[in-house]
Write a protein that holds these residues in place. Structure first.
Motif, PDB file in Angstrom:
ATOM      1  N   ARG A  59       0.834  -1.192   0.000  1.00  0.00           N
ATOM      2  CA  ARG A  59       0.000   0.000   0.000  1.00  0.00           C
ATOM      3  C   ARG A  59       0.874   1.249   0.000  1.00  0.00           C
ATOM      4  N   GLY A  60       0.333   2.326  -0.526  1.00  0.00           N
ATOM      5  CA  GLY A  60       0.987   3.625  -0.415  1.00  0.00           C
ATOM      6  C   GLY A  60       2.027   3.934  -1.461  1.00  0.00           C
ATOM      7  N   ARG A  61       2.106   3.138  -2.528  1.00  0.00           N
ATOM      8  CA  ARG A  61       3.104   3.442  -3.553  1.00  0.00           C
ATOM      9  C   ARG A  61       2.868   4.821  -4.176  1.00  0.00           C
ATOM     10  N   GLU A  62       1.622   5.285  -4.162  1.00  0.00           N
ATOM     11  CA  GLU A  62       1.317   6.607  -4.716  1.00  0.00           C
ATOM     12  C   GLU A  62       1.934   7.719  -3.878  1.00  0.00           C
ATOM     13  N   ARG A  63       2.380   7.404  -2.671  1.00  0.00           N
ATOM     14  CA  ARG A  63       3.000   8.411  -1.805  1.00  0.00           C
ATOM     15  C   ARG A  63       4.493   8.593  -2.099  1.00  0.00           C
ATOM     16  N   ASP A 204       3.531   8.787   4.295  1.00  0.00           N
ATOM     17  CA  ASP A 204       3.849  10.097   3.736  1.00  0.00           C
ATOM     18  C   ASP A 204       5.313  10.447   3.977  1.00  0.00           C
TER      19      ASP A 204
END
Length: 262
Positions: A59-63, A204
Motif C-alpha cells: 500500500r501507499g506506492r502513490e505516496r 507520507d
C-alpha cells in the motif's frame, strides 16, 4: 510441512543465486550481479507465496516521491528485505557486517553497492554509513535503512538510531517511513512460517529540513503507529503500542555488567 518446504527452498535458492552472483561479480559493473539478485528476490517472494502461503500486499506506492529518497523501515523479519527490494528496480540498502561472514556474500554485497556497517554502531559505523551511502546518493539510488538496527519481535521496538537522520541531513533527501506486519507471518529468523497476507505500507514522506529530535520523533511515530495498526488489522486485536526493548547488544552489556558487580 509448509515451513519445511519453504526453508528447503530458501537455502537452495540462496546457495544457487549467491554462487551465480559471485561469478557475475567478476564482470565489469554491477549490472550482471544486480540482475541475478533481482531474480533471486523474485523467486524468494514467489516461494513465500507458493510454499509458505505468505502473500505480500503493498500500500501507499502513490505516496513515493519522484527521484531518489531514503526508505526507513520497520524490521520484524528476514523476509522484509526480500519484500521491499522487490518493489524497486535499483535499491541500495544498509546492512550489518554479520552478512559478510557468509562465504562469497561479502563479495556480492560490495558489488551491489550495499552499505555495510558494524552492527554495534559507534563512530566507526557512522563513518562507514556516511561514506558508503554517499556513493549510493551520488548514483541517484534509493536507499533502504532499518533505523532500529536489529530484528524486533512483533509488539516490540528498539531505540531508533540517528544514522538515518545523518543521511537525511547530509543528502537533503526526503525519508519515506515504511510500516509492516510481516513479522506475524515470518517472525524474525524463525523456522516456522504462518500463512496469511502480510502488508507493507509506504507512508507520507518526511520533508527535508527538520532537526534531529523532531525528525526521529516523527519517523518513529509514523512507523510504529502504522505498524501497530497493521498488526491489529491482521489479528483482529486492539491497536497496541510497541514496547521499547533493549537491543541484543544492550542486553548483553547489561548482563555482563550485572555479572561483574554480583
Amino acid at each position: 510441512m509448509r515451513s519445511l518446504a519453504f526453508n528447503i527452498a530458501y537455502w537452495l535458492l540462496s546457495i544457487v543465486y549467491t554462487l551465480g552472483a559471485a561469478f557475475a561479480a567478476l564482470t565489469p559493473g554491477r549490472g550482471a550481479t544486480q540482475w541475478i539478485i533481482r531474480r533471486y528476490v523474485k523467486r524468494m517472494v514467489q516461494a513465500m507465496r507458493l510454499l509458505a502461503g505468505i502473500r505480500i500486499q503493498v500500500r501507499g506506492r502513490e505516496r513515493l516521491p519522484a527521484g531518489a529518497f531514503i526508505i526507513a523501515s520497520k524490521h520484524q523479519s528476514w523476509g522484509d528485505g526480500f519484500a521491499t527490494y522487490d518493489q524497486f528496480d535499483d535499491l541500495a540498502f544498509v546492512t550489518g557486517d554479520h552478512l559478510e561472514k557468509f562465504p562469497l556474500l561479502g563479495t556480492v554485497l560490495r558489488k551491489l553497492g550495499a552499505i555495510v556497517v558494524n552492527n554495534c554502531g559507534g563512530r566507526e559505523a557512522r563513518e562507514a554509513l556516511k561514506h558508503r551511502s554517499a556513493d549510493a546518493h551520488a548514483a541517484g539510488r534509493k536507499i533502504l535503512i532499518y533505523p532500529e538496527g536489529n530484528l524486533a519481535k512483533v509488539g516490540e521496538k528498539f531505540r531508533y538510531r540517528s544514522g538515518v537522520w545523518h543521511m537525511y541531513r547530509d543528502f537533503d533527501m526526503p525519508v519515506v517511513p515504511l510500516a509492516t506486519n510481516l513479522g506475524l507471518f515470518w517472525p524474525q529468523e524463525a523456522f516456522r512460517k504462518n500463512p496469511g497476507t502480510a502488508t507493507l505500507e509506504f507512508l507520507d514522506p518526511i520533508p527535508t529540513g527538520l532537526g534531529k529530535e523532531d525528525f526521529l520523533a516523527r519517523l518513529e511515530g509514523a512507523v510504529e503507529g502504522k505498524t501497530a495498526e497493521l498488526i491489529a488489522e491482521a489479528t483482529g486485536q486492539p491497536v497496541t503500542p510497541a514496547v521499547l526493548a533493549p537491543t541484543p547488544d544492550e542486553a548483553a552489556k547489561a548482563a555482563k555488567l550485572a555479572a561483574a558487580t554480583a
